[in-house]
Design an enzyme around this catalytic site. Sequence first.
Site, PDB file in Angstrom:
ATOM      1  N   LYS A   1      -4.226 -11.475  -8.741  1.00  0.00           N
ATOM      2  CA  LYS A   1      -5.550 -11.920  -8.286  1.00  0.00           C
ATOM      3  C   LYS A   1      -6.604 -10.864  -8.615  1.00  0.00           C
ATOM      4  O   LYS A   1      -6.270  -9.712  -8.878  1.00  0.00           O
ATOM      5  CB  LYS A   1      -5.514 -12.157  -6.782  1.00  0.00           C
ATOM      6  CG  LYS A   1      -5.121 -10.913  -5.988  1.00  0.00           C
ATOM      7  CD  LYS A   1      -5.079 -11.169  -4.489  1.00  0.00           C
ATOM      8  CE  LYS A   1      -4.590  -9.949  -3.749  1.00  0.00           C
ATOM      9  NZ  LYS A   1      -5.521  -9.210  -2.971  1.00  0.00           N
TER      10      LYS A   1
ATOM     11  N   LYS B   1       0.822  -1.215   0.000  1.00  0.00           N
ATOM     12  CA  LYS B   1       0.000   0.000   0.000  1.00  0.00           C
ATOM     13  C   LYS B   1       0.854   1.263   0.000  1.00  0.00           C
ATOM     14  O   LYS B   1       0.485   2.262  -0.622  1.00  0.00           O
ATOM     15  CB  LYS B   1      -0.986  -0.025   1.160  1.00  0.00           C
ATOM     16  CG  LYS B   1      -2.140  -0.960   0.831  1.00  0.00           C
ATOM     17  CD  LYS B   1      -3.087  -1.161   1.955  1.00  0.00           C
ATOM     18  CE  LYS B   1      -4.160  -2.163   1.528  1.00  0.00           C
ATOM     19  NZ  LYS B   1      -4.826  -2.772   2.663  1.00  0.00           N
TER      20      LYS B   1
ATOM     21  N   LYS C   1     -10.377  -5.270  -5.805  1.00  0.00           N
ATOM     22  CA  LYS C   1     -11.381  -4.213  -5.920  1.00  0.00           C
ATOM     23  C   LYS C   1     -10.852  -3.000  -6.680  1.00  0.00           C
ATOM     24  O   LYS C   1     -11.586  -2.288  -7.317  1.00  0.00           O
ATOM     25  CB  LYS C   1     -11.827  -3.757  -4.522  1.00  0.00           C
ATOM     26  CG  LYS C   1     -12.690  -4.773  -3.799  1.00  0.00           C
ATOM     27  CD  LYS C   1     -13.398  -4.127  -2.619  1.00  0.00           C
ATOM     28  CE  LYS C   1     -13.625  -5.139  -1.512  1.00  0.00           C
ATOM     29  NZ  LYS C   1     -12.715  -4.964  -0.383  1.00  0.00           N
TER      30      LYS C   1
END
Length: 336
Positions: A199, A117, A202
């Site tokens: 993967k 992040k 969102k």
Amino acid sequence: MQNKGSRQIVMSGIRPTGFLHLGNYFGAVRNYVRMQDEYHCFFMVADLHSLTTHPDTKELSTNVKRVLAENIASGLDPDKVALYCQSHVHETGELYLYLNMLAYKGELEKTTTFKDKVRLQPDNANAGLLTYPVLQAADILMHRATLVPVGKDQEQHLEMSRNFANRFNHRYGEIFPEPYAFNFGEQLVKVPSLDGAGKMSKSENQYATLYLSDTDDLIRKKVMKAKTDSGPTERNSSKPDYIDNLFQLMNLVSEKDTISKFETDYDNCNIRYGDMKKQLAEDMVRFISPIREKVESILSDERYLKNVMEKGAEKARVSARETMKLVREAMGLKYY
Ligand code: TYM
């Protein structure tokens, strides 16, 4: 709900950072639905966690309601479980504070999700992001849960939750059981993206992710765009990642006979990827469209959703109050 009895306690959460996708469904929600009859379940929308990366709250209310509706449309029954919003359980902030004293800077900085992040938002490497796993541990330990249905990406967070629980128990007395990541199959699930890289997620590569909100046409377009090649030239050869992903996705939504037909065609070098993708697209449409339609009807009933949130929060608070009483006493934060 007050009497937890002998049923094992289950807890999990999903951030309201976007529409739910097939990864969220197969990694988490499908397990929630299967667990709701036999376990004592707490499932929440992790709105506080979402603030670590999404500080703008203009869309928050819409997104929270959407995640609730998507959980219910997938089969979760709010009468059987506590379905609530993280921010409605104020005790979580208190436990998070105590657990922060037992979490070390070095281990937090090494967490994979933290490093990822920070890479994505280098200008906002805030302390909430660093202590994200501590807040997650507070969510889980708050209900003294032992089973946490999550996808493979959450394994490290669960290991950290166990470490924090053990440190607390060692220092102040046995309050918390060890929580473990859980999936009904043998292994935790990682639903791959449609482009063969990584993967479903969102926020990243939206065209390679299938959302529960996608229209039938969009599902077809995304699946048909998935990367393939001219097919294997040697019998029984191993599959490149992007082809393996298509088979993995087929395994989630297609009939066994259909899957074995394409497996055999692959092994015999006569697979037609166009046909395979058409089949996969139709099976995805069949799977996703009833959920999408239910979500829309649930979202149109604001009063029902308010009621779900209120009832869920009350169930979660009862459990949180019990735990925090034990925690404060164990820590010696009781002076008369
Ligand atoms: P979040 O919102 O990123 O994801 C929600 C759930 O979906 C799973 N998941 C996947 N599973 C398989 N394949 C994928 N491609 C895939 N993508 C997502 C995640 O593993 C997760 O189970 N930190 C959590 C939220 C949270 C939480 C908690 C979870 C907050 N507190 C307490 C469990 C317990 C998160 O970010 O999930």
